[in-house]
Design a protein around this motif. Structure first.
Motif, PDB file in Angstrom:
ATOM      1  N   GLY A   1     -68.964  22.925   9.134  1.00  0.00           N
ATOM      2  CA  GLY A   1     -68.876  22.562   7.708  1.00  0.00           C
ATOM      3  C   GLY A   1     -67.835  23.307   7.025  1.00  0.00           C
ATOM      4  O   GLY A   1     -67.289  22.865   6.003  1.00  0.00           O
ATOM      5  N   THR A   2     -67.852  24.840   7.435  1.00  0.00           N
ATOM      6  CA  THR A   2     -66.644  25.657   6.830  1.00  0.00           C
ATOM      7  C   THR A   2     -65.395  25.160   6.989  1.00  0.00           C
ATOM      8  O   THR A   2     -64.480  25.154   6.077  1.00  0.00           O
ATOM      9  N   ALA A   3     -65.143  24.720   8.286  1.00  0.00           N
ATOM     10  CA  ALA A   3     -63.819  24.149   8.658  1.00  0.00           C
ATOM     11  C   ALA A   3     -63.505  23.044   8.052  1.00  0.00           C
ATOM     12  O   ALA A   3     -62.339  22.725   7.521  1.00  0.00           O
ATOM     13  N   VAL A   4     -64.503  22.180   7.677  1.00  0.00           N
ATOM     14  CA  VAL A   4     -64.204  20.823   6.901  1.00  0.00           C
ATOM     15  C   VAL A   4     -63.742  21.237   5.381  1.00  0.00           C
ATOM     16  O   VAL A   4     -62.774  20.759   5.001  1.00  0.00           O
ATOM     17  N   ASP A   5     -64.694  22.364   4.949  1.00  0.00           N
ATOM     18  CA  ASP A   5     -64.181  22.650   3.570  1.00  0.00           C
ATOM     19  C   ASP A   5     -62.945  23.288   3.467  1.00  0.00           C
ATOM     20  O   ASP A   5     -62.000  22.849   2.418  1.00  0.00           O
TER      21      ASP A   5
END
Length: 335
Positions: A79-83
Motif C-alpha cells: 500500500g505504501t508503494a501504491v501511495d
C-alpha cells in the motif's frame, strides 16, 4: 547448476486434489447466487464495471503480493508503494513533466521501497513481516512530511495531458486500457514464476530458504529483485489510480492491502503444492470483487461487504489447514 529443485518437495496426496477446485467452485457459486438474487448482476455493463473498478487495481497489487509470498514472505508495504508511486507520478505531472517521465518516476519510487525492504530482510535478517511493517510506517510519515500533513495533490482539470486521460479512462479495441495492462502484467508475472530459472529459484527460497542459501543461490540478490519487482507492480497500480482520479490521495493504497493478502493466500489452494501462483491469485481477486459487488446490489452496506470478505479469508484458511492435515497424514510413517 547451483539451484535448488523444488520438485524434491513432497506434493500433497492426490486425494486432496478436490481442495484445488474450492476457489473456482466458490466463484461459480457466487456468480450463480447473485445472478438469481440481483437481476442486473451478470449484465455486460455490471461485469465490465466490476473488472475495471473492483478487480483491476486490486489484481495488480495482488500480483505484487504473490511475488513476496512465493519467496516465502509477505509485503505489508504494498500500500505504501501504491501511495509513493502515486505521489511521485502526480507531483511530476503537476510540475509539468511529460507523462512518461512521471510514470518512470512513479515506478522508481516503488522500486526504492522494495529495495529498502530487501536490505532489511536480506542484509539485516529482519523477518519480512516486521521489515515491511516498518516500511509501511515510514512510508506514512514520508507522505505526511512531503504533503504538509497528508494533503491531496491534484492535477488541474485544465492541464490534464491526453496521455494521462488515456491511462485513466482510455480503451483499446473497446477494452479499457487498464485491463490490457493487467493482462500483460499477469502474463509476465506468471511467465517469470512458472517458466524461468529465476522463478524456480524464488520458489526454492520460499520452500527452504536455508537449503537454498547453502546450495549457493544468491539469496540476497534474488530477494532484492523480488521485493523490487513487487513494489514496482504496486507503484503501477498507484499510477493507474492517480490517472483515474487525476490526483494523489494520501494513504489510498491501504485499501488494497488486505484484499491482496487474502487473494494471494486463497490462490495457493489452486496449487497441489500450496505455493503462490498467478492464476490462483487472479481467481481470489475476482472472488472478492464479485462478492463485494453482489452484496452491494442486494442492498448490503460496506460493513457487511467486509464481513463477506472476512468469511472468504476464513474459508481459504480452512482449505489450507485441511490440505496440510491431509499432507501430514499422507507422509510415510504418519500413521
Amino acid at each position: 547448476m547451483s539451484s535448488v529443485s523444488i520438485d524434491r518437495q513432497a506434493r500433497l496426496p492426490r486425494g486432496t486434489d478436490l481442495l484445488r477446485f474450492g476457489v473456482p467452485a466458490a466463484l461459480a457459486a457466487v456468480l450463480l447466487v447473485f445472478a438469481i438474487a440481483a437481476p442486473g448482476f451478470l449484465t455486460l455493463n455490471n461485469v465490465a464495471g466490476v473488472l475495471v473498478n473492483n478487480v483491476a487495481l486490486t489484481a495488480i497489487v495482488a500480483l505484487a503480493m504473490t511475488l513476496a509470498v512465493a519467496a516465502g514472505g509477505t509485503d505489508l508495504s504494498v500500500g505504501t508503494a501504491v501511495d509513493l508511486g502515486s505521489l511521485a507520478f502526480v507531483s511530476a505531472i503537476a510540475a509539468g513533466h511529460p507523462v512518461w517521465i512521471a510514470a518512470l518516476l512513479g515506478v522508481l519510487a516503488g522500486v526504492g521501497t522494495g529495495v529498502f525492504n530487501a536490505i532489511l530482510i536480506a542484509r539485516l535478517g529482519i523477518t519480512p513481516f516486521l521489515a515491511t511493517l516498518g516500511t509501511l510506517f515510514i512510508g506514512h510519515s514520508l507522505q505526511q512530511l512531503t504533503t504538509d500533513g497528508g494533503n491531496p495533490v491534484y492535477v488541474s482539470a485544465a492541464s490534464i495531458p491526453p496521455a494521462l486521460a488515456f491511462i485513466g479512462h482510455g480503451s483499446v479495441l473497446g477494452v479499457p486500457f487498464v485491463l490490457w495492462l493487467l493482462a500483460g502484467l499477469a502474463f509476465g508475472t506468471w511467465l517469470v514464476l512458472a517458466r524461468t530459472r529465476f522463478g524456480r529459484e524464488v520458489l526454492a527460497i520460499g520452500v527452504e530458504p536455508q537449503v537454498a542459501l547453502y546450495s549457493g543461490l544468491p539469496v540476497g540478490r534474488i530477494l532484492t529483485l523480488v521485493y523490487g519487482a513487487s513494489a514496482a507492480l504496486a507503484a503501477v497500480a498507484g499510477i493507474l489510480l492517480s490517472a483515474h482520479v487525476n490526483a494523489y490521495v494520501p494513504y489510498s493504497g491501504n485499501a488494497y492491502l488486505l484484499d491482496s493478502i487474502g487473494a494471494a493466500f486463497i490462490g495457493t489452494s489452486l496449487s497441489r503444492t500450496r505455493r503462490a501462483n498467478v492464476p490462483g491469485t487472479l481467481l481470489g481477486v475476482a472472488l472478492f470483487g464479485f462478492v463485494q459487488n453482489g452484496l452491494l446490489l442486494v442492498g448490503w452496506n460496506f460493513y457487511w461487504q467486509q464481513v463477506g470478505t472476512g468469511i472468504l479469508i476464513f474459508g481459504a484458511l480452512l482449505l489450507a489447514f485441511a490440505g496440510r492435515g491431509s499432507a501430514a497424514r499422507g507422509r510415510p510413517g504418519a500413521h
